[in-house]
Design an enzyme around this catalytic site. Structure first.
Site, PDB file in Angstrom:
ATOM      1  N   GLU A  69       0.715  -1.191  -0.065  1.00 40.84           N
ATOM      2  CA  GLU A  69       0.137   0.005   0.102  1.00 40.84           C
ATOM      3  C   GLU A  69       0.907   1.338  -0.039  1.00 40.84           C
ATOM      4  O   GLU A  69       1.993   1.335   0.642  1.00 40.84           O
ATOM      5  CB  GLU A  69      -0.970   0.116   1.054  1.00 40.84           C
ATOM      6  N   CYS A 121      -1.886  -4.892  -5.321  1.00 38.76           N
ATOM      7  CA  CYS A 121      -2.522  -6.052  -4.993  1.00 38.76           C
ATOM      8  C   CYS A 121      -1.397  -7.359  -5.047  1.00 38.76           C
ATOM      9  O   CYS A 121      -0.213  -7.204  -5.797  1.00 38.76           O
ATOM     10  CB  CYS A 121      -3.636  -6.736  -5.447  1.00 38.76           C
ATOM     11  N   GLU A 133      -1.769 -10.537  -5.734  1.00 42.22           N
ATOM     12  CA  GLU A 133      -1.740 -11.124  -7.122  1.00 42.22           C
ATOM     13  C   GLU A 133      -0.746 -10.617  -8.135  1.00 42.22           C
ATOM     14  O   GLU A 133      -0.191 -11.250  -9.152  1.00 42.22           O
ATOM     15  CB  GLU A 133      -3.286 -11.395  -7.612  1.00 42.22           C
ATOM     16  N   CYS A 167      -6.960  -7.279 -10.702  1.00 40.15           N
ATOM     17  CA  CYS A 167      -6.236  -8.544 -10.681  1.00 40.15           C
ATOM     18  C   CYS A 167      -6.836  -9.746 -11.742  1.00 40.15           C
ATOM     19  O   CYS A 167      -5.940 -10.136 -12.465  1.00 40.15           O
ATOM     20  CB  CYS A 167      -6.103  -9.408  -9.346  1.00 40.15           C
TER      21      CYS A 167
HETATM   22  N1  THU Z   1      -5.881  -6.676  -2.177  1.00 42.57           N
HETATM   23  C1  THU Z   1      -5.065  -7.543  -2.667  1.00 42.57           C
HETATM   24  O1  THU Z   1      -3.729  -7.679  -2.385  1.00 42.57           O
HETATM   25  N2  THU Z   1      -5.718  -8.464  -3.685  1.00 42.57           N
HETATM   26  C2  THU Z   1      -6.937  -8.369  -4.079  1.00 42.57           C
HETATM   27  O2  THU Z   1      -7.472  -9.078  -4.882  1.00 42.57           O
HETATM   28  C3  THU Z   1      -7.840  -7.414  -3.260  1.00 42.57           C
HETATM   29  C4  THU Z   1      -7.125  -6.502  -2.299  1.00 42.57           C
HETATM   30  C5  THU Z   1      -5.225  -5.771  -1.217  1.00 42.57           C
HETATM   31  C6  THU Z   1      -5.190  -4.184  -1.543  1.00 42.57           C
HETATM   32  C7  THU Z   1      -5.234  -3.529  -0.433  1.00 42.57           C
HETATM   33  O3  THU Z   1      -3.950  -3.517   0.194  1.00 42.57           O
HETATM   34  C8  THU Z   1      -5.917  -4.365   0.772  1.00 42.57           C
HETATM   35  O4  THU Z   1      -5.988  -5.626   0.199  1.00 42.57           O
HETATM   36  C9  THU Z   1      -7.134  -3.794   1.086  1.00 42.57           C
HETATM   37  O5  THU Z   1      -7.949  -3.802  -0.189  1.00 42.57           O
END
Ligand code: THU
Length: 133
Positions: free
Chosen positions: A49, A58, A60, A94
Site C-alpha cells: 500500500e 495487490c 496477485e 487482478c
Molecule cells: N488486495 C489484494 O492484495 N488483492 C486483492 O485481490 C484485493 C485487495 C489488497 C489491496 C489492499 O492493500 C488491501 O487488500 C485492501 O484492499
C-alpha cells in the site's frame, strides 16, 4: 468448498510466507499470492500500500509481475490467501491481468483455514476486454 490439495501445498506455503511481508499500514489487510509455472517454478507477492492510496498494488498482481519479469510465459496456477471467513477473491484489476497473461491458469482462492475455491478465469471475468477483440 474443498480443502487444499497436496499439489498446491508448496504454492500455499509460498503465498503465506509472502503475506508476512505485506505492507498494509492503511487497511491492515494482509494478502499473499503465489504463481506456479508449467516448469514448476514459484513466484510470490504481497500487497503493497501507498500513502497515495491509488498506487496500492495487490498481492496477485505483484506475484504475477514477478513471474513475467523473470520471463515466464506459461502459468498454470495463481493462488491467493488472506485471513478471511471465506476464501479471498481477486479484485477486478487482478482478474484482468490474470486474463491477459495467465488465461489458462487455475485460480485458487484460499484463506488461513486452508479452505479452497478453484476457478478458471473465464468463470470470474465475464465478457472480458482483451487483445483488442
Ligand atoms: N488486495 C489484494 O492484495 N488483492 C486483492 O485481490 C484485493 C485487495 C489488497 C489491496 C489492499 O492493500 C488491501 O487488500 C485492501 O484492499
Amino acid at each position: 468448498m474443498v480443502v487444499l490439495q497436496k499439489k498446491y501445498e508448496k504454492l500455499f506455503e509460498a503465498a503465506l510466507k509472502a503475506r508476512e511481508n505485506s505492507c498494509s499500514p492503511y487497511s491492515g489487510f494482509k494478502v499473499g499470492a503465489a504463481v506456479l509455472t508449467e516448469s514448476g517454478r514459484i513466484y510470490s507477492g504481497c500487497n503493497i500500500e501507498s500513502s497515495s492510496f491509488g498506487l496500492t498494488m495487490c498481492a496477485e498482481r505483484n506475484a504475477l509481475s514477478a513471474a513475467l519479469c523473470a520471463g515466464e510465459k506459461d502459468i498454470s496456477a495463481v493462488l491467493v490467501t488472506a485471513d478471511t471467513p471465506d476464501p479471498v477473491s481477486p479484485c477486478g484489476a487482478c482478474r484482468q491481468l490474470i486474463y491477459d497473461y495467465a488465461p489458462d491458469a487455475r485460480i485458487i482462492l484460499t484463506n488461513l483455514k486452508r479452505q479452497v475455491l478453484e476457478f478458471k478465469i473465464e468463470e470470474m471475468l465475464k465478457y472480458p476486454f482483451g487483445k483488442f477483440k
